[in-house]
Design a protein around this motif. Structure first.
Motif, PDB file in Angstrom:
ATOM      1  N   PRO A 144      76.194  43.569  64.543  1.00  0.00           N
ATOM      2  CA  PRO A 144      77.469  44.277  64.438  1.00  0.00           C
ATOM      3  C   PRO A 144      77.716  45.207  65.629  1.00  0.00           C
ATOM      4  O   PRO A 144      76.796  45.869  66.103  1.00  0.00           O
ATOM      5  CB  PRO A 144      77.336  45.077  63.139  1.00  0.00           C
ATOM      6  CG  PRO A 144      76.294  44.375  62.363  1.00  0.00           C
ATOM      7  CD  PRO A 144      75.365  43.732  63.337  1.00  0.00           C
ATOM      8  N   TYR A 145      78.936  45.216  66.117  1.00  0.00           N
ATOM      9  CA  TYR A 145      79.434  46.045  67.234  1.00  0.00           C
ATOM     10  C   TYR A 145      78.848  45.656  68.603  1.00  0.00           C
ATOM     11  O   TYR A 145      79.138  46.300  69.590  1.00  0.00           O
ATOM     12  CB  TYR A 145      79.201  47.544  66.971  1.00  0.00           C
ATOM     13  CG  TYR A 145      79.844  47.986  65.690  1.00  0.00           C
ATOM     14  CD1 TYR A 145      81.226  48.108  65.587  1.00  0.00           C
ATOM     15  CD2 TYR A 145      79.072  48.236  64.559  1.00  0.00           C
ATOM     16  CE1 TYR A 145      81.833  48.473  64.389  1.00  0.00           C
ATOM     17  CE2 TYR A 145      79.668  48.595  63.355  1.00  0.00           C
ATOM     18  CZ  TYR A 145      81.048  48.708  63.284  1.00  0.00           C
ATOM     19  OH  TYR A 145      81.643  49.053  62.100  1.00  0.00           O
ATOM     20  N   VAL A 146      78.004  44.649  68.640  1.00  0.00           N
ATOM     21  CA  VAL A 146      77.447  44.203  69.933  1.00  0.00           C
ATOM     22  C   VAL A 146      77.808  42.729  70.183  1.00  0.00           C
ATOM     23  O   VAL A 146      78.366  42.387  71.215  1.00  0.00           O
ATOM     24  CB  VAL A 146      75.911  44.392  69.984  1.00  0.00           C
ATOM     25  CG1 VAL A 146      75.351  43.864  71.305  1.00  0.00           C
ATOM     26  CG2 VAL A 146      75.556  45.858  69.811  1.00  0.00           C
ATOM     27  N   TYR A 147      77.503  41.873  69.237  1.00  0.00           N
ATOM     28  CA  TYR A 147      77.752  40.439  69.428  1.00  0.00           C
ATOM     29  C   TYR A 147      78.166  39.780  68.118  1.00  0.00           C
ATOM     30  O   TYR A 147      77.444  39.885  67.144  1.00  0.00           O
ATOM     31  CB  TYR A 147      76.468  39.783  69.957  1.00  0.00           C
ATOM     32  CG  TYR A 147      76.599  38.285  70.202  1.00  0.00           C
ATOM     33  CD1 TYR A 147      77.327  37.792  71.275  1.00  0.00           C
ATOM     34  CD2 TYR A 147      76.003  37.390  69.336  1.00  0.00           C
ATOM     35  CE1 TYR A 147      77.448  36.417  71.479  1.00  0.00           C
ATOM     36  CE2 TYR A 147      76.112  36.026  69.532  1.00  0.00           C
ATOM     37  CZ  TYR A 147      76.837  35.549  70.608  1.00  0.00           C
ATOM     38  OH  TYR A 147      76.960  34.183  70.811  1.00  0.00           O
ATOM     39  N   THR A 175      85.880  34.372  59.493  1.00  0.00           N
ATOM     40  CA  THR A 175      85.563  34.973  60.799  1.00  0.00           C
ATOM     41  C   THR A 175      86.472  36.173  61.096  1.00  0.00           C
ATOM     42  O   THR A 175      86.094  37.076  61.819  1.00  0.00           O
ATOM     43  CB  THR A 175      85.670  33.953  61.965  1.00  0.00           C
ATOM     44  OG1 THR A 175      86.969  33.391  61.941  1.00  0.00           O
ATOM     45  CG2 THR A 175      84.648  32.861  61.873  1.00  0.00           C
ATOM     46  N   ALA A 204      77.509  40.729  59.211  1.00  0.00           N
ATOM     47  CA  ALA A 204      77.614  39.812  60.369  1.00  0.00           C
ATOM     48  C   ALA A 204      77.434  38.402  59.826  1.00  0.00           C
ATOM     49  O   ALA A 204      76.864  38.215  58.744  1.00  0.00           O
ATOM     50  CB  ALA A 204      76.547  40.132  61.412  1.00  0.00           C
ATOM     51  N   ARG A 205      77.898  37.412  60.598  1.00  0.00           N
ATOM     52  CA  ARG A 205      77.863  36.032  60.063  1.00  0.00           C
ATOM     53  C   ARG A 205      76.463  35.437  60.105  1.00  0.00           C
ATOM     54  O   ARG A 205      76.206  34.421  59.475  1.00  0.00           O
ATOM     55  CB  ARG A 205      78.854  35.157  60.845  1.00  0.00           C
ATOM     56  CG  ARG A 205      80.279  35.666  60.759  1.00  0.00           C
ATOM     57  CD  ARG A 205      81.289  34.582  61.008  1.00  0.00           C
ATOM     58  NE  ARG A 205      81.242  34.047  62.348  1.00  0.00           N
ATOM     59  CZ  ARG A 205      81.903  34.574  63.388  1.00  0.00           C
ATOM     60  NH1 ARG A 205      82.626  35.667  63.224  1.00  0.00           N
ATOM     61  NH2 ARG A 205      81.839  34.015  64.568  1.00  0.00           N
ATOM     62  N   TRP A 228      81.682  39.881  63.520  1.00  0.00           N
ATOM     63  CA  TRP A 228      80.430  39.905  64.295  1.00  0.00           C
ATOM     64  C   TRP A 228      79.575  38.694  63.975  1.00  0.00           C
ATOM     65  O   TRP A 228      79.405  38.323  62.827  1.00  0.00           O
ATOM     66  CB  TRP A 228      79.674  41.207  64.015  1.00  0.00           C
ATOM     67  CG  TRP A 228      80.521  42.381  64.364  1.00  0.00           C
ATOM     68  CD1 TRP A 228      81.123  43.249  63.498  1.00  0.00           C
ATOM     69  CD2 TRP A 228      80.922  42.786  65.686  1.00  0.00           C
ATOM     70  NE1 TRP A 228      81.874  44.174  64.188  1.00  0.00           N
ATOM     71  CE2 TRP A 228      81.761  43.913  65.531  1.00  0.00           C
ATOM     72  CE3 TRP A 228      80.658  42.310  66.960  1.00  0.00           C
ATOM     73  CZ2 TRP A 228      82.336  44.561  66.625  1.00  0.00           C
ATOM     74  CZ3 TRP A 228      81.228  42.955  68.047  1.00  0.00           C
ATOM     75  CH2 TRP A 228      82.050  44.070  67.873  1.00  0.00           C
ATOM     76  N   ARG A 229      79.011  38.111  65.050  1.00  0.00           N
ATOM     77  CA  ARG A 229      78.211  36.893  64.865  1.00  0.00           C
ATOM     78  C   ARG A 229      76.790  37.220  64.387  1.00  0.00           C
ATOM     79  O   ARG A 229      76.325  36.699  63.387  1.00  0.00           O
ATOM     80  CB  ARG A 229      78.116  36.119  66.179  1.00  0.00           C
ATOM     81  CG  ARG A 229      79.415  35.495  66.626  1.00  0.00           C
ATOM     82  CD  ARG A 229      79.268  34.928  68.023  1.00  0.00           C
ATOM     83  NE  ARG A 229      80.529  34.435  68.547  1.00  0.00           N
ATOM     84  CZ  ARG A 229      80.971  33.194  68.391  1.00  0.00           C
ATOM     85  NH1 ARG A 229      80.249  32.322  67.740  1.00  0.00           N
ATOM     86  NH2 ARG A 229      82.121  32.822  68.895  1.00  0.00           N
ATOM     87  N   CYS A 281      73.216  37.613  59.910  1.00  0.00           N
ATOM     88  CA  CYS A 281      72.227  38.701  59.834  1.00  0.00           C
ATOM     89  C   CYS A 281      70.817  38.135  59.717  1.00  0.00           C
ATOM     90  O   CYS A 281      69.843  38.782  60.111  1.00  0.00           O
ATOM     91  CB  CYS A 281      72.490  39.580  58.610  1.00  0.00           C
ATOM     92  SG  CYS A 281      73.601  40.935  58.942  1.00  0.00           S
TER      93      CYS A 281
END
Ligand code: NDP
Length: 297
Positions: A294-297, A285, A225-226, A290-291, A228
């Motif tokens: 992961p898999y949620v936002y 990106t 994720a960008r 994922w911001r 973590c």
């Protein structure tokens, strides 16, 4: 040695909060005056200074002001982190003197003490973070460091002084796991980025790094994720509150505030990076969509 009572801080929390608040207002005012006068003296900056009041006022806020050779940004963060630890130790002393020391208090104190000590051990990593490279030292940072960090991060401790929480063994183990996972993700991701900034060939999890456009790390935590590092911090914040159980929302103020702050910050950082890195950021990106989670936002 009886010079000062170990409960001096916990017995005068509100007075200290108020004094620290007014000190940060004064410090911000002095920083603005110093910043404004130093920018007025620089001829290359003059065109900006002749703008409207808001612009001038904003302009007075410097990115990395120094006083007597001391980097004020680091000075304030250090004061805030030390203040948080001192408040916690004083709360601990109060709960020992009151004979109310509980397992919850020990867990909360241990997690926070590790977090603060870890900050000082790895302080070098701060030099590649948003606060240091992009945020000006105005009221938000001064207030955040001197008032917000020590007083709101210790809410759980204050709460445990007057409230009880019964934790089952399973809940205690789960709480420790949240802390350990949060710590590994938080520290690991911040370390990977810092190492990458120093040497973009440094191994990430034992493999050569995946790099986008020669500048952005897209492997390790930064390939999951960008941000973590925000996820790790949020798990840590949650682990500080879990010792209080779930009978009250008050101890969860800190993780809730941090969630809002980090979502907002991620958006600002994303906009800054998009402008700075342009096509490279767009490519990154796409590669890492994922911001934070992961898999949620
Ligand atoms: P980061 O440390 O994530 O820094 C963001 C910067 O890193 C970007 O502007 C960019 O800067 C660089 N960058 C971003 N992505 C990449 C990449 N893939 N490869 C290489 N460089 C990249 O942000 P913060 O300073 O906000 O956070 C640092 C830590 O502090 C986090 O763990 C956060 O949770 C914590 N924190 C805690 C707070 C609290 O109240 N508890 C408050 C704020 C932060 P560049 O232009 O240099 O490339």
């Amino acid at each position: 040695m009886n010079y000062i009572s170990p409960t001096a801080i916990s017995d005068r929390g509100l007075e200290l909060l108020s004094a620290t608040f007014w000190f940060s207002v004064l410090a911000t005012f002095l920083l603005c005056v110093a910043g404004y006068s130093s920018s007025s003296q620089s001829s290359s900056l003059k065109p900006y200074v002749t703008g409207n009041f808001v612009h001038d006022w904003w302009f007075g806020i410097q990115l990395n002001p120094h006083f007597l050779g001391i980097d004020l940004k680091f000075f304030f963060v250090r004061a805030g982190m030390m203040g948080w630890l001192l408040i916690n130790l004083s709360i601990l002393a109060r709960s020992i003197l009151n004979a109310t020391l509980s397992q919850s208090m020990i867990l909360y104190q241990t997690f926070c003490a590790i977090y603060v000590l870890d900050y000082f051990i790895h302080e070098e990593y701060m030099t590649s973070t948003w606060d240091i490279i992009a945020e000006r030292l105005g009221f938000m940072l001064v207030f955040g460091d001197l008032v917000w960090i020590p007083f709101t991060f210790s809410i759980q401790g204050w709460w445990l002084l007057t409230n009880k929480a019964e934790l089952t063994t399973a809940a205690t183990i789960a709480n420790c796991l949240v802390f350990v996972i949060g710590y590994l993700v938080f520290r690991g991701s911040n370390k990977q980025k810092h190492m990458f900034k120093k040497n973009n060939k440094a191994l990430i999890w034992g493999k050569p790094p995946k790099v986008v456009g020669g500048k952005l790390l897209a492997s390790g935590y930064w390939g999951i994720a960008r941000h973590c590092n925000y996820l790790g911090d949020l798990l840590l914040a949650l682990s500080f509150s879990l010792p209080c159980g779930i009978s009250s929302p008050i101890p969860y103020f800190y993780p809730m505030y941090l969630l809002i702050l980090l979502i907002w910050r991620e958006r600002r950082d994303d906009a800054r990076c998009a402008e700075k890195y342009k096509d490279i950021w767009a490519e990154y990106t796409k590669l890492v969509p994922w911001r934070i989670l992961p898999y949620v936002y």
